[in-house]
Design an enzyme around this catalytic site. Structure first.
Site, PDB file in Angstrom:
ATOM      1  N   ASN A   1       9.335   8.461  10.459  1.00 30.38           N
ATOM      2  CA  ASN A   1       9.594   7.781   9.385  1.00 30.38           C
ATOM      3  C   ASN A   1       9.245   6.247  10.026  1.00 30.38           C
ATOM      4  O   ASN A   1       9.661   5.364   9.725  1.00 30.38           O
ATOM      5  CB  ASN A   1      11.236   8.050   9.364  1.00 30.38           C
ATOM      6  CG  ASN A   1      11.316   9.033   8.598  1.00 30.38           C
ATOM      7  OD1 ASN A   1      10.459   9.590   8.006  1.00 30.38           O
ATOM      8  ND2 ASN A   1      12.728   8.926   8.189  1.00 30.38           N
ATOM      9  N   GLU A   2       8.975   6.305  11.933  1.00 28.08           N
ATOM     10  CA  GLU A   2       9.162   4.884  12.468  1.00 28.08           C
ATOM     11  C   GLU A   2       7.906   4.625  11.818  1.00 28.08           C
ATOM     12  O   GLU A   2       7.793   3.335  11.713  1.00 28.08           O
ATOM     13  CB  GLU A   2       8.650   5.104  13.493  1.00 28.08           C
ATOM     14  CG  GLU A   2      10.015   5.513  14.533  1.00 28.08           C
ATOM     15  CD  GLU A   2      10.288   6.686  14.096  1.00 28.08           C
ATOM     16  OE1 GLU A   2      10.007   7.544  13.900  1.00 28.08           O
ATOM     17  OE2 GLU A   2      11.848   7.053  14.568  1.00 28.08           O
TER      18      GLU A   2
ATOM     19  N   GLU B   1      -0.259  12.762  -3.627  1.00 33.52           N
ATOM     20  CA  GLU B   1       0.268  13.479  -3.413  1.00 33.52           C
ATOM     21  C   GLU B   1       1.970  13.073  -2.542  1.00 33.52           C
ATOM     22  O   GLU B   1       2.776  13.268  -1.686  1.00 33.52           O
ATOM     23  CB  GLU B   1      -0.418  14.638  -2.185  1.00 33.52           C
ATOM     24  CG  GLU B   1      -1.368  15.150  -2.688  1.00 33.52           C
ATOM     25  CD  GLU B   1      -2.709  14.852  -3.707  1.00 33.52           C
ATOM     26  OE1 GLU B   1      -2.860  13.940  -3.500  1.00 33.52           O
ATOM     27  OE2 GLU B   1      -3.342  15.528  -4.357  1.00 33.52           O
TER      28      GLU B   1
ATOM     29  N   GLN C   1      -5.589  22.297   9.691  1.00 30.80           N
ATOM     30  CA  GLN C   1      -5.283  20.512   8.982  1.00 30.80           C
ATOM     31  C   GLN C   1      -6.157  20.137  11.133  1.00 30.80           C
ATOM     32  O   GLN C   1      -4.882  20.140  11.783  1.00 30.80           O
ATOM     33  CB  GLN C   1      -4.988  19.963   8.729  1.00 30.80           C
ATOM     34  CG  GLN C   1      -4.841  18.376   8.215  1.00 30.80           C
ATOM     35  CD  GLN C   1      -4.220  18.015   7.928  1.00 30.80           C
ATOM     36  OE1 GLN C   1      -2.594  18.278   7.858  1.00 30.80           O
ATOM     37  NE2 GLN C   1      -3.639  16.053   8.036  1.00 30.80           N
ATOM     38  N   GLY C   2      -6.607  20.270  11.225  1.00 31.20           N
ATOM     39  CA  GLY C   2      -7.088  19.706  13.108  1.00 31.20           C
ATOM     40  C   GLY C   2      -6.996  17.770  13.046  1.00 31.20           C
ATOM     41  O   GLY C   2      -8.530  17.335  13.186  1.00 31.20           O
ATOM     42  N   TYR C   3      -5.821  17.542  12.944  1.00 34.26           N
ATOM     43  CA  TYR C   3      -6.046  15.882  12.886  1.00 34.26           C
ATOM     44  C   TYR C   3      -5.408  15.342  13.737  1.00 34.26           C
ATOM     45  O   TYR C   3      -6.154  14.852  14.966  1.00 34.26           O
ATOM     46  CB  TYR C   3      -5.412  15.676  11.542  1.00 34.26           C
ATOM     47  CG  TYR C   3      -5.749  15.429  10.057  1.00 34.26           C
ATOM     48  CD1 TYR C   3      -7.185  16.285   9.994  1.00 34.26           C
ATOM     49  CD2 TYR C   3      -5.733  14.360   9.017  1.00 34.26           C
ATOM     50  CE1 TYR C   3      -7.714  16.122   8.898  1.00 34.26           C
ATOM     51  CE2 TYR C   3      -6.433  14.360   8.214  1.00 34.26           C
ATOM     52  CZ  TYR C   3      -6.958  14.861   8.354  1.00 34.26           C
ATOM     53  OH  TYR C   3      -8.390  15.207   6.900  1.00 34.26           O
ATOM     54  N   SER C   4      -3.429  16.261  14.265  1.00 31.28           N
ATOM     55  CA  SER C   4      -2.729  15.250  15.417  1.00 31.28           C
ATOM     56  C   SER C   4      -3.573  15.969  16.138  1.00 31.28           C
ATOM     57  O   SER C   4      -3.444  17.300  16.805  1.00 31.28           O
ATOM     58  CB  SER C   4      -1.994  15.256  15.224  1.00 31.28           C
ATOM     59  OG  SER C   4      -0.914  15.554  14.260  1.00 31.28           O
TER      60      SER C   4
END
Length: 389
Positions: free
Chosen positions: A372-373, A245, A127-130
């Protein structure tokens, strides 16, 4: 087309038993409760192929595409039993991300080309997201794709790309148009990692494992036919496959497993003789009960055909931070022994416990899947209605 029975028509108890019985026979024991949280495809290939041969590799894909066609209720049972039985995680970006995206938004040609190869394992996806500076704030991504005839030319960098060094295809988010609205102008591309100009560089994690990679693209040519959906509307597509999900980021399976290991370790080391430890353990146990109850409340919404709201983010925060507190207590009980990376012996009944391994593993869930932030920001704005500034 699969000929398996209609699992959705079964009771949860019946489906659970069928799943458990088959896994008990077919999932190799040496792969159960693996120390390594993200094994490579080669390490779990036999299990991957066994699932596919059974027709159980892709639980939520429609039956017509080789999936089980499970509804939300049965999918929850599937995931719960998978965790309880200690099944190893398979490289699942093809099953859980690329496949559903193509089924919903892909062309007929893309479905025919890519879906069967996901099931057979011929195509292993990442997965090439970040990106650097565009992790949780994904809409600020800068990897660029410029149209050039029948191709797009891609330049940029992705980071924290899980198991990219073991994959041969990447589902890539790229910017195709500059826009004042950051979510506009993003496109989804299917890119073969063997393409000229692609460089994959592994990154070691805290446990000295190469789970993550950075991926560089320098003038990489990608056929325009590999665009999923329409150009510039990839943001909506990327979000559309999240669905139910999201609940699994808060599933209690990891803290449940960690607490059982803490109990074994504590009994072996005599920690229950200490009233202060008993008090801390009781709080962890009660918090786990609360997490289970919260998870079931959200699961009930799905079982009744409802849609999860933004408040589901509380599960991810609760689960990941409880997991951390449990493993921190394990370090306290283990004392000086905790510095060892190898398993700690805990007598005949418990075998050995990988205290430090679990502690290090518990650091990641508070970051991946939206830190979580970010989850707290979602709760503040969408649930509590607090202003952005």
């Amino acid at each position: 087309m699969s000929t398996h029975p209609d699992y959705n028509a079964m009771s949860d108890a019946e489906f659970r038993k069928i799943f458990r019985d088959w896994v008990d026979v077919n999932c190799p024991q040496h792969l159960r409760f693996m120390r390594k949280q993200r094994p490579t495809f080669d390490e779990v290939a036999d299990w991957y192929h066994a699932l596919n041969d059974k027709g159980w590799l892709s639980p939520v894909w429609p039956v017509d595409y080789g999936g089980m066609g499970l509804d939300a209720a049965k999918h929850i049972v599937y995931v719960e039993e998978w965790a309880r039985l200690g099944c190893p995680r398979i490289p699942d970006h093809g099953i859980g991300l690329t496949g559903p995206l193509l089924i919903e938004h892909g062309s007929d040609e893309q479905k025919a080309e890519f879906l069967p190869k996901i099931l057979t394992g011929e195509h292993v996806w990442c997965q090439g997201y970040s990106e650097p500076g565009a992790g949780s704030d994904l809409a600020s991504l800068r990897t660029q794709a410029v149209r050039d005839g029948d191709d797009f030319i891609v330049n940029g960098q992705k980071i924290w790309t899980t198991l990219a060094h073991c994959a041969n295809w990447i589902l890539l988010l790229v910017r195709t148009t500059k826009s004042d609205k950051r979510q506009h102008g993003i496109t989804v591309l299917l890119v073969e990692l063997s393409s000229p100009g692609v460089l994959v560089r592994p990154i070691k994690n805290l446990r000295e494992e190469e789970d993550f990679c950075e991926v560089f693209f320098e003038n990489v040519r990608v056929p325009a036919r590999n665009v999923v959906g329409e150009v510039d509307v990839g943001w909506a597509l990327a979000k559309s496959v999240l669905g139910h999900e999201r609940i699994f980021l808060g599933a209690p399976s990891r803290p449940e497993y960690a607490l059982t290991r803490l109990e074994i370790l504590a009994r072996d080391r005599g920690a229950f003789e200490d009233a202060a430890f008993r008090s801390r353990y009781a709080r962890l146990r009660l918090d786990l009960y609360d997490l289970g109850s919260a998870f079931e409340r959200f699961a009930k919404v799905l079982r009744e055909g409802g849609t999860l709201g933004a408040d589901v983010s509380v599960l991810k925060i609760f689960c990941s931070e409880l997991y951390q507190r449990i493993t921190e207590e394990m370090l306290t009980v283990a004392g000086e022994e905790a510095r060892y990376y190898d398993d700690l012996p805990v007598g005949d009944a418990g075998g050995a416990i990988d205290v430090m391994n679990l502690y290090l593993d518990s650091r990641a869930p508070a970051i991946f899947g939206g830190s979580n932030e970010i989850q707290r920001g979602i709760l503040a704005k969408a649930v509590l209605g607090l202003p952005s500034r």
